[in-house]
Design a protein around this motif. Structure first.
Motif, short mmCIF file in Angstrom:
data_model
loop_
_atom_site.label_atom_id
_atom_site.label_comp_id
_atom_site.label_asym_id
_atom_site.label_seq_id
_atom_site.Cartn_x
_atom_site.Cartn_y
_atom_site.Cartn_z
N ALA A 43 2.82 4.71 -11.83
CA ALA A 43 2.36 5.84 -11.09
C ALA A 43 0.91 5.52 -10.68
CB ALA A 43 2.35 7.15 -12.07
N TRP A 44 0.33 4.84 -11.57
CA TRP A 44 -0.83 4.26 -11.20
C TRP A 44 -1.11 3.38 -10.08
CZ3 TRP A 44 -3.15 -0.60 -10.95
CH2 TRP A 44 -4.61 -0.68 -10.79
N ARG A 45 0.20 2.52 -9.77
CA ARG A 45 0.33 1.82 -8.54
C ARG A 45 1.09 2.44 -7.44
NH1 ARG A 45 0.92 -0.88 -13.21
NH2 ARG A 45 -0.09 -3.05 -13.30
N ALA B 50 4.55 4.83 4.75
CA ALA B 50 4.94 6.50 4.07
C ALA B 50 3.87 6.67 3.14
CB ALA B 50 6.11 6.83 4.01
N VAL B 51 3.31 7.96 3.09
CA VAL B 51 2.40 8.53 1.56
C VAL B 51 3.47 9.71 1.43
CG1 VAL B 51 0.35 9.16 0.75
CG2 VAL B 51 0.46 7.41 2.46
N ARG B 52 3.95 9.73 0.18
CA ARG B 52 4.47 11.04 -0.25
C ARG B 52 3.73 11.58 -1.26
NH1 ARG B 52 7.90 6.70 0.75
NH2 ARG B 52 9.82 7.18 2.38
N VAL B 53 3.61 12.75 -1.40
CA VAL B 53 2.76 13.62 -2.38
C VAL B 53 3.84 14.58 -3.19
CG1 VAL B 53 1.09 14.87 -2.81
CG2 VAL B 53 0.67 13.39 -0.99
N PHE B 54 3.84 14.50 -4.46
CA PHE B 54 4.53 15.58 -5.41
C PHE B 54 3.56 16.30 -5.99
CE2 PHE B 54 7.13 11.69 -4.23
CZ PHE B 54 8.27 12.09 -4.23
N ARG B 55 3.73 17.55 -6.22
CA ARG B 55 2.88 18.27 -6.71
C ARG B 55 3.47 19.06 -8.11
NH1 ARG B 55 1.70 18.49 -1.37
NH2 ARG B 55 -0.64 18.18 -0.98
N PHE B 56 2.96 18.97 -9.13
CA PHE B 56 3.53 19.27 -10.56
C PHE B 56 2.35 20.00 -11.15
CE2 PHE B 56 5.42 15.07 -9.93
CZ PHE B 56 7.12 15.16 -10.29
N GLY B 57 2.27 21.28 -10.65
CA GLY B 57 1.43 22.24 -11.10
C GLY B 57 0.06 21.71 -10.80
N THR C 95 -0.90 15.94 -9.36
CA THR C 95 -0.46 15.44 -8.24
C THR C 95 -0.02 14.01 -8.37
OG1 THR C 95 -1.67 17.05 -6.91
CG2 THR C 95 -0.98 15.16 -5.75
N ARG C 96 0.83 13.41 -7.56
CA ARG C 96 1.43 12.18 -8.00
C ARG C 96 1.81 11.56 -6.34
NH1 ARG C 96 0.09 9.93 -12.45
NH2 ARG C 96 1.11 10.90 -14.38
N THR C 97 1.53 10.35 -6.07
CA THR C 97 1.70 9.88 -4.60
C THR C 97 2.55 8.53 -4.90
OG1 THR C 97 -0.77 10.51 -4.04
CG2 THR C 97 0.34 8.73 -2.87
N MET C 98 3.24 8.49 -3.92
CA MET C 98 4.10 7.27 -3.73
C MET C 98 3.83 6.84 -2.39
SD MET C 98 7.90 8.70 -5.33
CE MET C 98 8.46 7.17 -4.99
N GLU C 99 3.57 5.50 -2.22
CA GLU C 99 3.53 4.90 -1.01
C GLU C 99 4.34 3.54 -0.63
OE1 GLU C 99 -1.03 4.00 0.08
OE2 GLU C 99 -1.28 4.91 -1.81
N ASP C 100 4.50 3.40 0.69
CA ASP C 100 5.46 2.25 0.89
C ASP C 100 5.38 1.88 2.39
OD1 ASP C 100 7.09 4.54 1.59
OD2 ASP C 100 8.53 3.04 2.11
N THR C 101 5.65 0.64 2.66
CA THR C 101 5.72 0.19 3.83
C THR C 101 6.96 -0.39 4.44
OG1 THR C 101 3.38 -0.11 4.14
CG2 THR C 101 4.70 -1.45 5.77
N MET C 102 7.97 -0.22 5.34
CA MET C 102 8.95 -0.76 5.65
C MET C 102 8.75 -1.50 7.00
SD MET C 102 11.78 2.41 5.29
CE MET C 102 12.39 2.84 3.52
N ARG C 103 9.67 -2.68 6.84
CA ARG C 103 9.87 -3.69 8.11
C ARG C 103 11.41 -4.17 7.98
NH1 ARG C 103 4.87 -4.92 5.97
NH2 ARG C 103 3.03 -4.86 7.42
N VAL C 104 11.64 -4.54 9.21
CA VAL C 104 12.87 -5.21 9.43
C VAL C 104 12.66 -6.81 9.47
CG1 VAL C 104 14.87 -5.27 11.00
CG2 VAL C 104 13.72 -3.00 10.50
N VAL C 105 13.25 -7.53 8.50
CA VAL C 105 13.31 -8.87 8.33
C VAL C 105 14.82 -9.51 8.61
CG1 VAL C 105 12.60 -10.80 6.88
CG2 VAL C 105 11.38 -8.66 6.85
N ASP C 106 14.84 -10.18 9.57
CA ASP C 106 16.30 -10.90 9.78
C ASP C 106 17.19 -9.72 9.95
OD1 ASP C 106 14.89 -13.17 10.24
OD2 ASP C 106 15.19 -13.67 7.90
#
Length: 204
Positions: A74-76, A103-110, A113-124
């Protein structure tokens, strides 16, 4: 499942319409997606973002023993240790000039708040997702269309430390199924599960 409402194209520059990462990964199969999913997984014009919000009926892990590990993740900004019901959720998808999608996704637990981040690419021709605020975890994904919905399954894992890439054993598998709501095609259902052999579902 998730009831998910998307509001696309909030921006000022609509001049660039390069194919999305999903269009490039799926190729001709992209046209088999349901119309709503074609809109969501399609092109976001340069200078614009895609926004969505909804509610997860369940989000998190039922295994208390995993919570210290998930707290570190979660810290990451990768996963989180909480387990909740009716969890409010929002997402912002931002296309990159290099053809990537972040993408930045935010989840709210009362009060939490928790955040998830990622980056997508197409490789080959394969979709690669790099997760976390430092994009240190890389996941290769097999992408397919099933009955008009999108299905993604993880196939490889690796750690990324700067330019160093370290393959990891495939100790867990991520499966995602996303489809439109049969009763309301403007809404989407998302089902994401992380499983491990002999143990079963670790995170949902």
């Amino acid at each position: 499942m998730t009831k998910f409402v998307m509001r696309e194209g909030e921006g000022t520059d609509s001049a660039s319409f390069a194919p999305s990462v999903y269009q490039r990964a799926l190729g001709a199969d992209f046209d088999a997606l349901a119309p709503r999913l074609k809109e969501y997984f399609g092109t976001i014009p340069s200078g614009s973002v895609g926004r969505g919000s909804g509610t997860y009926s369940v989000a998190g892990s039922r295994y208390r023993l995993l919570r210290p590990v998930l707290a570190g993740m979660a810290w990451r900004h990768v996963l989180f240790p909480e387990l909740g019901h009716d969890v409010l959720f929002s997402i912002v998808n931002t296309p990159g000039f290099d053809g990537s999608l972040s993408a930045v996704r935010v989840f709210r637990f009362g009060r939490r708040t928790r955040t998830m981040e990622d980056t997508m690419r197409v490789v080959d021709g394969t979709l690669h997702d790099r997760l976390g605020k430092r994009r240190g975890l890389e996941v290769a994904l097999r992408v397919a269309v099933a009955d008009g919905g999108l299905r993604m399954t993880s196939t490889k894992l690796a750690l990324r430390l700067g330019t160093l890439r370290m393959p990891l054993p495939r100790i867990v598998t991520m499966n995602l199924d996303e489809r439109t709501d049969a009763n309301d095609p403007s809404r989407q259902h998302v089902d994401v599960r992380i499983t491990a052999p002999m143990i079963g579902e670790l995170f949902h």
